[in-house]
Design a protein around this motif. Sequence first.
Motif, PDB file in Angstrom:
ATOM      1  N   LEU A   1       0.878  -1.164   0.000  1.00  0.00           N
ATOM      2  CA  LEU A   1       0.000   0.000   0.000  1.00  0.00           C
ATOM      3  C   LEU A   1       0.917   1.216   0.000  1.00  0.00           C
ATOM      4  O   LEU A   1       1.625   1.476   0.968  1.00  0.00           O
ATOM      5  CB  LEU A   1      -0.898   0.014   1.234  1.00  0.00           C
ATOM      6  N   ALA A   2       0.928   1.946  -1.114  1.00  0.00           N
ATOM      7  CA  ALA A   2       1.834   3.092  -1.245  1.00  0.00           C
ATOM      8  C   ALA A   2       1.223   4.335  -0.621  1.00  0.00           C
ATOM      9  O   ALA A   2       0.008   4.537  -0.662  1.00  0.00           O
ATOM     10  CB  ALA A   2       2.142   3.344  -2.718  1.00  0.00           C
ATOM     11  N   VAL A   3       2.100   5.154  -0.039  1.00  0.00           N
ATOM     12  CA  VAL A   3       1.676   6.406   0.591  1.00  0.00           C
ATOM     13  C   VAL A   3       2.438   7.551  -0.058  1.00  0.00           C
ATOM     14  O   VAL A   3       3.675   7.521  -0.149  1.00  0.00           O
ATOM     15  CB  VAL A   3       1.948   6.384   2.109  1.00  0.00           C
ATOM     16  N   SER A   4       1.706   8.561  -0.515  1.00  0.00           N
ATOM     17  CA  SER A   4       2.336   9.713  -1.152  1.00  0.00           C
ATOM     18  C   SER A   4       2.783  10.719  -0.094  1.00  0.00           C
ATOM     19  O   SER A   4       2.521  10.558   1.106  1.00  0.00           O
ATOM     20  CB  SER A   4       1.359  10.382  -2.121  1.00  0.00           C
ATOM     21  N   THR A   5       3.444  11.766  -0.534  1.00  0.00           N
ATOM     22  CA  THR A   5       3.911  12.800   0.398  1.00  0.00           C
ATOM     23  C   THR A   5       2.754  13.553   1.040  1.00  0.00           C
ATOM     24  O   THR A   5       2.914  14.187   2.083  1.00  0.00           O
ATOM     25  CB  THR A   5       4.822  13.790  -0.340  1.00  0.00           C
ATOM     26  N   THR A   6       1.568  13.468   0.422  1.00  0.00           N
ATOM     27  CA  THR A   6       0.378  14.138   0.972  1.00  0.00           C
ATOM     28  C   THR A   6      -0.517  13.174   1.758  1.00  0.00           C
ATOM     29  O   THR A   6      -1.690  13.460   1.994  1.00  0.00           O
ATOM     30  CB  THR A   6      -0.442  14.781  -0.164  1.00  0.00           C
ATOM     31  N   SER A   7       0.046  12.000   2.107  1.00  0.00           N
ATOM     32  CA  SER A   7      -0.664  10.969   2.885  1.00  0.00           C
ATOM     33  C   SER A   7      -1.815  10.312   2.126  1.00  0.00           C
ATOM     34  O   SER A   7      -2.710   9.738   2.746  1.00  0.00           O
ATOM     35  CB  SER A   7      -1.178  11.545   4.213  1.00  0.00           C
TER      36      SER A   7
END
Length: 429
Positions: free
Chosen positions: A185-191
Amino acid sequence: MDLLEYQVKEWFAKIGIPVLPSQRIDHPTDLKRLKIRFPIVLKSQVHGAERAKAGGVRFAQTTIDAIAAAQNIFSLPIWGELPEVVLAESRYDANQEFYLAVVLDTAACRPVLLGCKEADIDWESAGERMHYVVVEQEFSPFYARRLALKMGLQGTLMQSVSSVVEKMYHLFVQKDLDLIEINPLAVSTTSQVMALNGKVRVNERSIKRHPDFAEMAAKIISRHTTTEINGILGDWDGVQMHGKIGILGNGTGSVMATLDLVANAGGNPGFCLNLRHAFLTDTTPTTFRDRLETGLKMLEADKSIQVILINFLGSIPQTEEVAEVIARVVQQDDSELQSQVVRSNGNKVRRELNFPSLVVRLAGSEFNTARKYLTTLKTRTDALVVVENLDEAVAAAVLLAKPTVINNSKFKIQNSKSKTFSDGDLNPD
């Protein structure tokens, strides 16, 4: 039954789990009509693990690169399986990657929520790194938030992850699953979270309750070998081995006893199948005849099987129809073999066409008519052997599976015809 990634993501999208824009590719030329933007990643859709290390995941910047990569992927077997579908997906740069899963604890008979702040991890060997929450009562969002808190998540990220876990659980229950997994599950810099890869394992016994599952399983049967089927579908009231003698029986005890006798006699048992129960993919009631026809087709499709040993005893409905099915299979194989011999003018066609010999043990007075009918059939010497004694059936099957070790020897099988076979009779050459 394990689903392929593109099938899993179709489910994810329907239930609201975030997934990347993607497109199913059935042929490299489909990439000329790609609807998603470059750069993309192409993923081989196979059931085997570690496809990235095997070369089954490629990145592409242009259409030409994508077509070339797809051609390579379609021709690349991974753990013996060639992909029939390639998934084209937008590329995604992650700031963090997590592991999430819902599994069935068979000991407690309760679902368990799993989470880890590391991706590419095996939940069974993760140890203390894996956090878990047992769903002990009726599910509520509380369980999902509790898992996110155990993982050390806060604020927006905690809400995003717990929302995904909640949807995973609902899918788990709705589809009667044994496992649903997002890794990673990938998480971006903006959550913002994104399911980059997923795995779903369907409980085999639930296939009959879901017509869409049965359709998937039927396609697996028609497209894969027996070995692949067993790995994808799981246990079919049978045992998967890798020998030359396939076994069909009408009860778990008889199947296992036959397997042991074959092994003790020096034979190599192959796929063993119990025909007493309906198959997992049967969505409508089946007769014993239906299951016998299916079992014979499965074993004939397995190129490693040289002999099919049928061991039926006790009460079986439609005994005459059982004999008809066996007769039709043998005579059909004979007909095809004769036509191939005429066209090829050769004497090694039978091996190339892989028509297994049939050794049939029918025990009980209710099989008297069936035995007499089968012994009157005019077939190749090694095509059909009918006996009533199990030890004789096993000995015949083992010998037929090892024609190369018979040198100027003779053996005798006591059946209704009391026929003597020599090495020349047995050897298809």
